[in-house]
Write a protein that holds these residues in place. Structure first.
Motif, mmCIF file in Angstrom:
data_model
loop_
_atom_site.group_PDB
_atom_site.id
_atom_site.type_symbol
_atom_site.label_atom_id
_atom_site.label_comp_id
_atom_site.label_asym_id
_atom_site.label_seq_id
_atom_site.Cartn_x
_atom_site.Cartn_y
_atom_site.Cartn_z
ATOM 1 N N ASP A 1 3.819 13.198 -12.540
ATOM 2 C CA ASP A 1 4.170 13.008 -13.950
ATOM 3 C C ASP A 1 3.194 13.744 -14.885
ATOM 4 O OD1 ASP A 1 5.518 11.842 -16.164
ATOM 5 O OD2 ASP A 1 3.892 10.383 -16.339
ATOM 6 N N ILE A 2 1.917 13.813 -14.448
ATOM 7 C CA ILE A 2 0.904 14.522 -15.247
ATOM 8 C C ILE A 2 0.986 16.035 -15.007
ATOM 9 C CG2 ILE A 2 -1.609 14.996 -15.275
ATOM 10 C CD1 ILE A 2 -1.109 12.670 -16.964
ATOM 11 N N LEU A 3 1.128 16.407 -13.732
ATOM 12 C CA LEU A 3 1.075 17.837 -13.381
ATOM 13 C C LEU A 3 2.340 18.599 -13.756
ATOM 14 C CD1 LEU A 3 -0.608 17.647 -9.861
ATOM 15 C CD2 LEU A 3 -1.681 18.196 -12.033
ATOM 16 N N VAL A 4 3.483 17.940 -13.574
ATOM 17 C CA VAL A 4 4.757 18.617 -13.859
ATOM 18 C C VAL A 4 5.471 17.848 -14.982
ATOM 19 C CG1 VAL A 4 6.815 19.649 -12.809
ATOM 20 C CG2 VAL A 4 4.852 19.081 -11.371
ATOM 21 N N PRO A 5 5.113 18.121 -16.251
ATOM 22 C CA PRO A 5 5.686 17.368 -17.365
ATOM 23 C C PRO A 5 7.212 17.482 -17.383
ATOM 24 C CG PRO A 5 3.925 18.800 -18.126
ATOM 25 C CD PRO A 5 4.207 19.170 -16.719
ATOM 26 N N ASN A 6 7.848 16.395 -17.768
ATOM 27 C CA ASN A 6 9.316 16.300 -17.891
ATOM 28 C C ASN A 6 10.059 16.230 -16.556
ATOM 29 O OD1 ASN A 6 8.869 16.530 -20.665
ATOM 30 N ND2 ASN A 6 9.036 18.767 -20.544
ATOM 31 N N PHE A 7 9.343 16.429 -15.444
ATOM 32 C CA PHE A 7 10.009 16.408 -14.148
ATOM 33 C C PHE A 7 10.576 15.012 -13.844
ATOM 34 C CE2 PHE A 7 9.847 16.181 -9.391
ATOM 35 C CZ PHE A 7 10.729 17.204 -9.126
ATOM 36 N N LEU A 8 9.811 13.980 -14.221
ATOM 37 C CA LEU A 8 10.241 12.612 -13.909
ATOM 38 C C LEU A 8 10.522 11.817 -15.182
ATOM 39 C CD1 LEU A 8 7.534 11.978 -11.184
ATOM 40 C CD2 LEU A 8 9.959 12.204 -10.742
ATOM 41 N N GLN A 9 10.814 12.532 -16.265
ATOM 42 C CA GLN A 9 10.988 11.892 -17.570
ATOM 43 C C GLN A 9 11.979 10.726 -17.526
ATOM 44 O OE1 GLN A 9 9.111 13.448 -20.056
ATOM 45 N NE2 GLN A 9 9.442 11.602 -21.238
ATOM 46 N N THR A 10 13.111 10.940 -16.827
ATOM 47 C CA THR A 10 14.165 9.921 -16.780
ATOM 48 C C THR A 10 13.673 8.634 -16.120
ATOM 49 O OG1 THR A 10 15.445 11.878 -16.159
ATOM 50 C CG2 THR A 10 16.651 9.792 -16.329
ATOM 51 N N PHE A 11 12.791 8.789 -15.127
ATOM 52 C CA PHE A 11 12.362 7.613 -14.361
ATOM 53 C C PHE A 11 11.016 7.066 -14.837
ATOM 54 C CE2 PHE A 11 14.660 10.581 -11.606
ATOM 55 C CZ PHE A 11 15.786 9.823 -11.327
ATOM 56 N N GLN A 12 10.477 7.597 -15.946
ATOM 57 C CA GLN A 12 9.120 7.250 -16.347
ATOM 58 C C GLN A 12 8.915 5.737 -16.521
ATOM 59 O OE1 GLN A 12 7.501 9.061 -19.920
ATOM 60 N NE2 GLN A 12 5.900 9.913 -18.659
ATOM 61 N N LEU A 13 9.854 5.100 -17.222
ATOM 62 C CA LEU A 13 9.711 3.661 -17.453
ATOM 63 C C LEU A 13 9.716 2.896 -16.137
ATOM 64 C CD1 LEU A 13 9.506 1.501 -19.693
ATOM 65 C CD2 LEU A 13 11.983 1.249 -19.531
ATOM 66 N N PHE A 14 10.609 3.310 -15.240
ATOM 67 C CA PHE A 14 10.701 2.663 -13.931
ATOM 68 C C PHE A 14 9.384 2.846 -13.155
ATOM 69 C CE2 PHE A 14 11.743 3.243 -9.361
ATOM 70 C CZ PHE A 14 12.077 1.926 -9.078
ATOM 71 N N ILE A 15 8.832 4.064 -13.184
ATOM 72 C CA ILE A 15 7.564 4.348 -12.476
ATOM 73 C C ILE A 15 6.438 3.487 -13.056
ATOM 74 C CG2 ILE A 15 5.798 6.126 -12.037
ATOM 75 C CD1 ILE A 15 8.105 8.188 -12.087
ATOM 76 N N TYR A 16 6.372 3.416 -14.379
ATOM 77 C CA TYR A 16 5.313 2.650 -15.035
ATOM 78 C C TYR A 16 5.420 1.163 -14.690
ATOM 79 C CZ TYR A 16 3.841 6.602 -17.960
ATOM 80 O OH TYR A 16 3.346 7.795 -18.401
ATOM 81 N N LEU A 17 6.635 0.626 -14.792
ATOM 82 C CA LEU A 17 6.797 -0.812 -14.544
ATOM 83 C C LEU A 17 6.500 -1.149 -13.085
ATOM 84 C CD1 LEU A 17 9.958 -1.682 -16.682
ATOM 85 C CD2 LEU A 17 7.582 -2.264 -17.157
ATOM 86 N N TYR B 1 0.821 -1.202 0.000
ATOM 87 C CA TYR B 1 0.000 0.000 0.000
ATOM 88 C C TYR B 1 0.863 1.263 0.000
ATOM 89 C CZ TYR B 1 -4.527 -2.277 0.681
ATOM 90 O OH TYR B 1 -5.680 -3.000 0.523
ATOM 91 N N LEU B 2 1.929 1.251 0.819
ATOM 92 C CA LEU B 2 2.801 2.434 0.852
ATOM 93 C C LEU B 2 3.434 2.670 -0.515
ATOM 94 C CD1 LEU B 2 4.706 2.580 4.252
ATOM 95 C CD2 LEU B 2 3.155 4.255 3.270
ATOM 96 N N MET B 3 3.857 1.562 -1.153
ATOM 97 C CA MET B 3 4.450 1.690 -2.496
ATOM 98 C C MET B 3 3.405 2.178 -3.492
ATOM 99 S SD MET B 3 6.979 -1.551 -2.808
ATOM 100 C CE MET B 3 7.382 -1.293 -4.522
ATOM 101 N N LEU B 4 2.173 1.628 -3.357
ATOM 102 C CA LEU B 4 1.097 2.041 -4.265
ATOM 103 C C LEU B 4 0.842 3.548 -4.128
ATOM 104 C CD1 LEU B 4 -1.338 1.246 -6.160
ATOM 105 C CD2 LEU B 4 -2.671 1.035 -4.101
ATOM 106 N N PHE B 5 0.756 4.027 -2.888
ATOM 107 C CA PHE B 5 0.521 5.456 -2.653
ATOM 108 C C PHE B 5 1.683 6.284 -3.224
ATOM 109 C CE2 PHE B 5 -1.998 3.988 1.244
ATOM 110 C CZ PHE B 5 -3.191 4.054 0.558
ATOM 111 N N PHE B 6 2.917 5.818 -2.953
ATOM 112 C CA PHE B 6 4.089 6.558 -3.393
ATOM 113 C C PHE B 6 4.134 6.655 -4.923
ATOM 114 C CE2 PHE B 6 8.671 6.625 -4.562
ATOM 115 C CZ PHE B 6 8.949 7.896 -4.091
ATOM 116 N N PHE B 7 3.927 5.508 -5.597
ATOM 117 C CA PHE B 7 4.005 5.521 -7.063
ATOM 118 C C PHE B 7 2.789 6.190 -7.697
ATOM 119 C CE2 PHE B 7 7.509 2.762 -6.264
ATOM 120 C CZ PHE B 7 8.389 3.108 -7.270
ATOM 121 N N TRP B 8 1.675 6.139 -6.995
ATOM 122 C CA TRP B 8 0.492 6.848 -7.505
ATOM 123 C C TRP B 8 0.765 8.347 -7.516
ATOM 124 C CZ3 TRP B 8 -3.266 6.029 -10.528
ATOM 125 C CH2 TRP B 8 -4.319 6.924 -10.586
ATOM 126 N N ILE B 9 1.394 8.816 -6.430
ATOM 127 C CA ILE B 9 1.706 10.243 -6.347
ATOM 128 C C ILE B 9 2.749 10.617 -7.416
ATOM 129 C CG2 ILE B 9 2.927 11.902 -4.837
ATOM 130 C CD1 ILE B 9 0.894 10.825 -2.663
#
Lengths: 87, 235
Positions: free
Chosen positions: B201-217, B188-196
């Motif tokens: 990722d939606i609100l601040v475009p390009n902020f997490l671009q480098t980690f996008q694949l990692f976040i998605y997976l 649950y903690l991981m779910l909340f963290f990755f959900w945020i």
């Protein structure tokens, strides 16, 4: 003896009916180990949820419905699910 | 101006569709589809258990995943629009339409998080208006997102939200009976963290671009593991 939760009480009442095939309200109240006010509350809830049905012959008897049977079959699954997700 | 013929419209639509399919959005669509499918499978897969018991915990758990599905639907919608029009910022280019979509996304996201938290906390939180408070807080978060168009404000809102969730989960777990955190709390903690992170990722475009694949997976892994647990327990 630990206090039974709602799901356990419903399981116990349905189990008593299942073991007796059909039972009259007074013996059911006695066997369910509940106060009459508590029993009335659960009894009405089970009727409303269509877990049990009343049959009127010589005496009023209570029998299990298909949905009540389903609850008993699924009881372990329900408890395991609630435990697993700590709901 | 000459009226558009059927063929021209068809060609336009075909080009548009081609643009979507060629702009690297396929991964985004597949990602959203899997998460929405997982959430809906959890929602419908637990329907019978709820119908039999009317258990409040099961009710809030199911509603959380319904809100996750709705939030992801709006999230993928925003992503597709941004890809299609080759924009990086929704509100600047589509003020009205963007505001509505973003508002819905933020509202459903916050509700999903609050409901999932409440599914494990409902026995302890006895206050009658808790659900109303969730709706009001979610509406406030969604409104703030639309009004304060600043990445710093977005980050602060989400950091505060995550801090609140983490503290609640930590305090609820800090009981004499439970010494070791269970798998569920970690998930649950991981779910909340990755959900945020998904929200950022939606609100601040390009902020997490480098980690996008990692976040998605990782997000996919979390949702699939919850679905696996649900399927295992509900047969």
């Amino acid at each position: 003896m630990a206090k039974r939760n709602k799901l356990e009480i419903i399981r116990d009442i349905l189990k008593i009916i299942q073991n007796n095939h059909s039972i009259r309200p007074t013996p059911l109240l006695r066997k369910s180990n509940l106060s009459s006010s508590q029993f009335k509350k659960y009894y009405l809830e089970l009727l409303n949820k269509k877990f049990i049905k009343e049959t009127y012959g010589k005496n009023k008897t209570i029998t299990l419905t298909e949905k009540g049977q389903k609850y008993l079959e699924k009881y372990l699954t329900i408890i395991n699910f609630i435990d697993e997700f700590e709901l | 101006m000459a009226p558009m013929t059927g063929r021209a419209i068809e060609q336009g639509m075909g080009q548009g569709l081609g643009k979507i399919m060629n702009s690297g959005i396929q991964g985004e669509i597949i990602y959203s589809f899997i998460i929405i499918a997982c959430s809906l499978m959890i929602y419908f897969g637990t329907k019978e258990l709820y119908n039999l018991t009317s258990h409040k915990g099961i009710k809030y758990f199911r509603q959380a995943f319904l809100f996750f599905a709705l939030a992801y639907f709006f999230r993928s919608f925003i992503k597709i629009i941004l890809f299609y029009f080759e924009k990086s910022e929704l509100l600047t280019f589509f003020p009205i339409f963007g505001s509505i979509t973003l508002f819905m996304f933020m509202y459903f996201s916050s509700m999903a998080i609050f409901y999932l938290l409440y599914s494990v906390m409902w026995k302890k939180w006895k206050w009658k208006s808790t659900i109303l408070l969730f709706h009001l807080t979610s509406l406030a978060i969604a409104t703030t997102t639309i009004l304060f168009r600043s990445p710093t404000a977005y980050l602060i809102i989400n950091i505060l939200l995550f801090a609140f969730i983490s503290l609640t989960v930590y305090l609820s777990h800090k009981q004499p009976k439970k010494k070791k955190p269970t798998n569920l709390y970690i998930i649950y903690l991981m779910l909340f963290f990755f959900w945020i992170l998904n929200i950022i990722d939606i609100l601040v475009p390009n902020f997490l671009q480098t980690f996008q694949l990692f976040i998605y997976l990782t997000s996919l892994g979390i949702f699939l593991s919850i679905l696996y647990k649900v399927i295992k327990k509900t047969n």
